[in-house]
Scaffold this active site. Structure first.
Site, PDB file in Angstrom:
ATOM      1  N   ASP A 115       1.184  -1.192   0.129  1.00  0.00           N
ATOM      2  CA  ASP A 115      -0.063   0.175  -0.093  1.00  0.00           C
ATOM      3  C   ASP A 115       0.902   1.138  -0.065  1.00  0.00           C
ATOM      4  O   ASP A 115       2.152   1.159  -0.474  1.00  0.00           O
ATOM      5  CB  ASP A 115      -1.181  -0.371   1.508  1.00  0.00           C
ATOM      6  CG  ASP A 115      -2.901   0.844   0.592  1.00  0.00           C
ATOM      7  OD1 ASP A 115      -2.166   1.974   1.652  1.00  0.00           O
ATOM      8  OD2 ASP A 115      -3.496  -0.001   0.919  1.00  0.00           O
ATOM      9  N   ASP A 116       0.519   1.972   0.528  1.00  0.00           N
ATOM     10  CA  ASP A 116       0.256   3.779   0.307  1.00  0.00           C
ATOM     11  C   ASP A 116       2.124   3.478   1.217  1.00  0.00           C
ATOM     12  O   ASP A 116       2.234   3.032   2.225  1.00  0.00           O
ATOM     13  CB  ASP A 116      -0.549   4.663   1.132  1.00  0.00           C
ATOM     14  CG  ASP A 116       0.522   6.050   0.840  1.00  0.00           C
ATOM     15  OD1 ASP A 116       1.349   6.287   0.140  1.00  0.00           O
ATOM     16  OD2 ASP A 116      -0.434   7.120   1.528  1.00  0.00           O
ATOM     17  N   ARG A 139      -5.610  16.154   3.744  1.00  0.00           N
ATOM     18  CA  ARG A 139      -4.905  15.135   3.097  1.00  0.00           C
ATOM     19  C   ARG A 139      -3.365  15.599   3.127  1.00  0.00           C
ATOM     20  O   ARG A 139      -2.861  15.139   2.214  1.00  0.00           O
ATOM     21  CB  ARG A 139      -5.159  14.117   3.012  1.00  0.00           C
ATOM     22  CG  ARG A 139      -5.044  12.925   3.239  1.00  0.00           C
ATOM     23  CD  ARG A 139      -4.981  11.570   3.124  1.00  0.00           C
ATOM     24  NE  ARG A 139      -4.367  10.470   3.327  1.00  0.00           N
ATOM     25  CZ  ARG A 139      -3.654   9.310   3.688  1.00  0.00           C
ATOM     26  NH1 ARG A 139      -3.884   9.164   2.285  1.00  0.00           N
ATOM     27  NH2 ARG A 139      -3.748   8.543   4.115  1.00  0.00           N
ATOM     28  N   LYS A 142      -4.217  -1.338  -6.737  1.00  0.00           N
ATOM     29  CA  LYS A 142      -5.030  -0.208  -5.985  1.00  0.00           C
ATOM     30  C   LYS A 142      -5.144   1.432  -6.259  1.00  0.00           C
ATOM     31  O   LYS A 142      -3.640   1.826  -5.740  1.00  0.00           O
ATOM     32  CB  LYS A 142      -5.290  -0.725  -4.592  1.00  0.00           C
ATOM     33  CG  LYS A 142      -5.655   0.277  -3.599  1.00  0.00           C
ATOM     34  CD  LYS A 142      -5.292  -0.678  -2.487  1.00  0.00           C
ATOM     35  CE  LYS A 142      -6.579   0.772  -0.723  1.00  0.00           C
ATOM     36  NZ  LYS A 142      -5.842   0.504   0.473  1.00  0.00           N
ATOM     37  N   ASP A 144      -5.921   4.941  -6.004  1.00  0.00           N
ATOM     38  CA  ASP A 144      -6.646   5.502  -4.976  1.00  0.00           C
ATOM     39  C   ASP A 144      -6.836   6.620  -5.484  1.00  0.00           C
ATOM     40  O   ASP A 144      -6.036   7.758  -5.950  1.00  0.00           O
ATOM     41  CB  ASP A 144      -6.069   5.428  -3.675  1.00  0.00           C
ATOM     42  CG  ASP A 144      -6.123   5.343  -2.145  1.00  0.00           C
ATOM     43  OD1 ASP A 144      -8.047   6.414  -2.401  1.00  0.00           O
ATOM     44  OD2 ASP A 144      -5.735   5.134  -0.926  1.00  0.00           O
ATOM     45  N   MET A 145      -7.976   7.512  -4.047  1.00  0.00           N
ATOM     46  CA  MET A 145      -8.528   9.699  -4.463  1.00  0.00           C
ATOM     47  C   MET A 145      -8.370   9.371  -3.725  1.00  0.00           C
ATOM     48  O   MET A 145      -9.458   9.402  -3.069  1.00  0.00           O
ATOM     49  CB  MET A 145      -8.852   9.320  -5.557  1.00  0.00           C
ATOM     50  CG  MET A 145      -9.047  10.508  -6.483  1.00  0.00           C
ATOM     51  SD  MET A 145     -10.932  11.099  -5.423  1.00  0.00           S
ATOM     52  CE  MET A 145     -11.019  12.378  -6.396  1.00  0.00           C
ATOM     53  N   CYS A 176     -10.477   2.559  -5.480  1.00  0.00           N
ATOM     54  CA  CYS A 176     -10.490   3.770  -4.091  1.00  0.00           C
ATOM     55  C   CYS A 176     -10.920   5.246  -3.840  1.00  0.00           C
ATOM     56  O   CYS A 176      -9.889   5.749  -5.187  1.00  0.00           O
ATOM     57  CB  CYS A 176      -9.442   2.524  -3.497  1.00  0.00           C
ATOM     58  SG  CYS A 176      -9.386   3.303  -1.918  1.00  0.00           S
ATOM     59  N   ASP A 235     -13.072   2.391   4.282  1.00  0.00           N
ATOM     60  CA  ASP A 235     -12.020   1.948   5.247  1.00  0.00           C
ATOM     61  C   ASP A 235     -12.313   1.267   6.293  1.00  0.00           C
ATOM     62  O   ASP A 235     -11.841   1.341   7.296  1.00  0.00           O
ATOM     63  CB  ASP A 235     -11.384   3.445   5.442  1.00  0.00           C
ATOM     64  CG  ASP A 235     -10.395   3.781   5.123  1.00  0.00           C
ATOM     65  OD1 ASP A 235     -10.107   2.865   3.623  1.00  0.00           O
ATOM     66  OD2 ASP A 235      -9.553   4.748   4.615  1.00  0.00           O
TER      67      ASP A 235
HETATM   68  C1  GLA Z   1      -7.003   5.382   1.715  1.00  0.00           C
HETATM   69  C2  GLA Z   1      -7.417   3.687   1.369  1.00  0.00           C
HETATM   70  C3  GLA Z   1      -7.138   3.138   2.245  1.00  0.00           C
HETATM   71  C4  GLA Z   1      -5.815   3.440   2.371  1.00  0.00           C
HETATM   72  C5  GLA Z   1      -4.785   4.433   2.466  1.00  0.00           C
HETATM   73  C6  GLA Z   1      -3.325   5.194   1.916  1.00  0.00           C
HETATM   74  O1  GLA Z   1      -7.601   6.130   2.871  1.00  0.00           O
HETATM   75  O2  GLA Z   1      -8.519   3.434   1.529  1.00  0.00           O
HETATM   76  O3  GLA Z   1      -6.639   1.547   2.578  1.00  0.00           O
HETATM   77  O4  GLA Z   1      -4.519   2.482   0.951  1.00  0.00           O
HETATM   78  O5  GLA Z   1      -5.305   6.139   1.582  1.00  0.00           O
HETATM   79  O6  GLA Z   1      -2.794   6.806   1.959  1.00  0.00           O
END
Ligand code: GLA
Length: 754
Positions: free
Chosen positions: A367-368, A444, A477, A479-480, A527, A549
């Site tokens: 992930d991030d 954010r 994945k 994301d935004m 996402c 989340d």
């Molecule tokens: C969002 C996604 C999470 C995760 C974070 C990472 O909130 O919904 O699942 O990936 O970003 O920053």
């Protein structure tokens, strides 16, 4: 299924297997709504437009055109010429004149279903999924605007698909201030409305309310479909419930700003509209240019919400989701976000991968935090270069090691964003959306990229594609994580600033389309800060979307109930979380977490190297359950049996295979009650004349825990494993669920047709 036009009655009749939608032409020019509901099969229905009642026909009585305009049930109402209810179309000429009146010109009925330029859209399915389309051409000859009202149906669906295109036939630009996609002008006395509302971690909760006079809207002006409100609106009879009553629903195939509104008029008629929100929207249509507004899916059910859900689910599975994964098992993944947040390196990820592999998990998703200097959320979005301090030896080395451990590899991106603290922003500050002379609003710690600018779309695309080309990556994945504000583009000229919201969404669609063209085997999961862009538009690009989340299984009951009201279970990203849950602090049984996640695409989001041995020991069993049930969950018919939202005690849903050969019931007892009798649940959708053998999942676990005296009496199922019942008995008599001993406990019941 079929579309026909009766010249004699001046009526268009659009039928599906069980529904009919009728449109009439009044006074040789006005296109009016006649009927939507169960099939009539009678073309003499035009009188329902009430054109014989005062205030008369405008061509014969021009004096009273105004009252006519304000009461006629327009298929596509326009602004400025006497209809004071909500309009769908507002156009300003170059000279500033605002007002538009559409007259019928012609129509065309064709086989198939056209694509919409640059937009997600339903399409003909294989086999029985043939489509047919009606296009009604109308025109305002004063301003030189041609409008096409489009209606499509499919042979295997009871849904009706609508969209609208505009074409400037004049010599000067037309300014489109508003272009909604659908209107339903109906007799709606006493109706109620159902909407989905929420927030971050509380997405898509169902809310039912009376329809009052005046306007009641749900909408988004956040640049995405949003956590807060959802591009869905149903109007229902007051007595309608899961199984009975009339429901008229609309769902918008779009991922940006929307308006969905009811308006009860002075005569108690109801106008329901849906489309791109007019606030913040303006589109300059140059001579010869066209604009197409996104699709609205309309569903009518005379068997309550349950039938409505089945129609949506089948439509989206057969006619919207294109991914090759639609009918394939999705790999069981483990995502490191709630396991490590930003604090990880290759060693940590590999340790998770190794342990995951032992339990049967099939994919590691990083992930991030793997790029730039991203050790927290205040920098580096836009700098999509691998952080080799964390990923020693680079991304390919990590991916190769994970692949060597026998797992697939997935990766997180947030390509639409730019951090002020990034090399990208330092070199291209004008690539961020912001208003001239004003510091853009941070959310954010980030800004949004201006996707109306072609080189920004190219940059964002190449950033993702270069990484995907560099290693063996199976899943993304996407994301935004913030909503849009400060809507200014240094690329668009002054007259076109109102196009930015929509151009942004078109940019997102273009990016994902390109991605799927170059990487057709990629499994894409959308996402947005959880589930803020869970809409039919995104489903055109990705077969699954991260639902929320919030992974607490109890919170998820309401979130997944609201989501599954419209979207197939196979689209709901769902993971087993660690406990206490990071968003609610609640502790729930590991088994319940898995049962709830099994209603969607299944995975884990926890540090598998750190959880208790007893939880870890349960994972292989959960994964084999997922393998066993996922074809049923993915392809079957979903039925809602009980809602914790309503009864405050328990939740229950069921999936039945299309051939009615098996059914899976998930029952979650939210709060344990002392001293009560068994709970009767009536199953749905079975074959009444078939016998079904019960198989209770987790009985072994229950038995072992009882033996270990973890709790008394366990789930004292009176009906033993292996008992046989007729479908009729289970549906009419019901099944008795005995008291489960703990709060938040759950059971899976599998009924196998004999
Ligand atoms: C969002 C996604 C999470 C995760 C974070 C990472 O909130 O919904 O699942 O990936 O970003 O920053």
């Amino acid at each position: 299924m079929g579309i026909l036009f009766s010249q004699e009655h001046k009526v268009f009749q659009i039928t599906t297997q069980n529904t009919e939608y009728c449109i009439g032409i009044a006074d040789d020019r006005y296109i009016g709504h006649i009927y939507y509901g169960k099939r009539l099969d009678d073309l003499r229905c035009g009188y329902l437009m009430r054109t014989k009642e005062p205030p008369f026909v405008p061509s014969a009585n021009r004096r009273d055109k105004g009252p006519f305009m304000d009461v006629f049930p327009f298929e596509y109402p326009t602004w400025g010429v006497g209809d004071y209810r909500e309009s769908c179309l507002k156009v300003r000429t170059d000279k500033g004149a605002c007002g538009c009146e559409l007259h019928y010109v012609d129509h065309r009925i064709t086989e198939g279903k056209p694509k919409l330029p640059g937009l997600p859209a339903t399409f003909e399915g294989p086999g029985a999924g043939k489509g047919q389309t009606l296009e009604i051409f109308c025109r305002d000859s004063v301003i030189g605007l041609k409008v096409v009202l489009r209606y499509s149906v499919f042979a295997d669906s009871d849904a009706l698909i609508r969209s609208v295109s505009l074409e400037n036939e004049s010599q000067s630009p037309l300014h489109i201030e508003k272009v909604l996609s659908a209107c339903l002008d109906m007799d709606g006395e006493g109706m109620e409305r159902l909407t989905l509302n929420g927030s971050w971690c509380r997405e898509r909760r169902m809310e039912r309310s009376p329809i009052a006079h005046g306007k009641q809207a749900v909408s988004s002006l956040r640049g995405e479909s949003s956590h807060q409100e959802h591009p869905f609106l149903a109007v229902m009879e007051p007595g309608a419930n899961q199984d009975q009553g009339q429901v008229y629903a609309m769902n918008f195939v779009y991922s940006g700003n929307f308006l969905a509104q009811t308006e009860k008029s002075q005569f108690d008629s109801l106008r329901v509209v849906m489309g791109i929100h007019p606030e913040g929207f303006e589109w300059v249509l140059d001579p010869g240019e066209s604009f197409t507004a996104p699709e609205v899916v309309c569903v009518y059910s005379d068997q309550g919400l349950g039938r409505m859900s089945l129609i949506f689910h089948d439509l989206y599975r057969n006619h919207l989701i294109r991914s090759p994964y639609l009918h394939q098992k999705r790999p069981v993944l483990i995502n490191n976000w709630e396991a490590t947040y930003f604090d990880f390196d290759s060693d940590k990820l590999l340790a998770i991968a190794r342990e995951a592999k032992k339990s049967g998990i099939e994919m590691l998703v990083m992930d991030d935090g793997w790029f730039g200097r991203r050790n927290n959320d205040n920098c580096s979005l836009g700098d999509w270069t691998v952080n080799e301090e964390k990923l020693k030896g680079g991304l390919k080395a990590l991916v190769d090691q994970v692949r060597a451990e026998g797992l697939l590899f997935g990766i997180w991106f947030e390509p639409e964003m730019i951090s002020p603290d990034s090399d990208l922003y330092r070199s291209h500050p004008d690539w961020a959306i912001k208003l001239p002379g004003r510091e853009a609003t941070l959310s954010r710690n980030q800004y949004v990229l201006d996707l109306s600018r072609p080189e920004v779309v190219d940059y964002a695309y190449e950033s993702v594609a270069a990484i995907l080309r560099s290693a063996d990556i199976s899943y993304v994945k996407w994301d935004m994580n913030r909503q849009l504000s400060d809507m200014g583009s240094s690329y668009l000229d002054g007259a076109r600033q109102g196009e930015l919201f929509h151009r942004y969404v078109l940019g997102v669609y273009q990016l994902q389309e390109r991605l799927l063209e170059e990487f057709p085997k990629l499994l894409l999961e959308n996402c947005s800060g959880g589930g803020a862009r869970f809409d039919p538009g995104m489903l055109y690009y990705s077969p699954q979307i991260w639902c929320s989340d919030d992974m607490d299984p109890i919170e998820r009951l309401a979130i997944q109930e609201g989501t599954a009201l419209i979207y197939p279970l196979s689209t709901m990203g769902a993971h087993v979380c660690d406990c206490p849950n990071h968003t609610t602090g609640r502790t729930t049984p590991f088994t319940t977490r898995a049962h709830v996640a099994m209603a969607g695409t299944f995975g884990y989001e926890l540090d598998i190297t750190k959880i208790s041995q007893s939880d870890r020991d349960k994972i292989p069993g959960q994964i084999s359950q997922y393998h066993k049930y996922q074809p049923l969950v993915r392809e079957g018919d979903y039925y809602r049996i009980a809602s914790w939202r309503e009864n405050h005690q328990y939740d229950c849903w069921q999936v039945v295979s299309k051939d009615k050969g098996e059914a899976l019931v998930t029952y979650v007892q939210v709060l344990s009650q002392p001293n009560y009798r068994s709970r009767k649940i009536c199953l749905k959708g079975l074959d009444p004349d078939r016998d079904y053998r019960l198989e209770i999942e987790d009985t072994q676990e229950f038995k072992e825990r009882a033996k270990a005296k973890e709790f008394d009496g366990i789930c004292r199922l009176t009906q033993p494993d292996g008992q046989v019942y007729s479908g009729r008995l289970l549906m009419q008599g019901g099944f008795l669920i005995q008291r489960l001993h703990e709060d938040f406990s759950s059971v899976l019941l599998h009924f196998i047709g004999q």
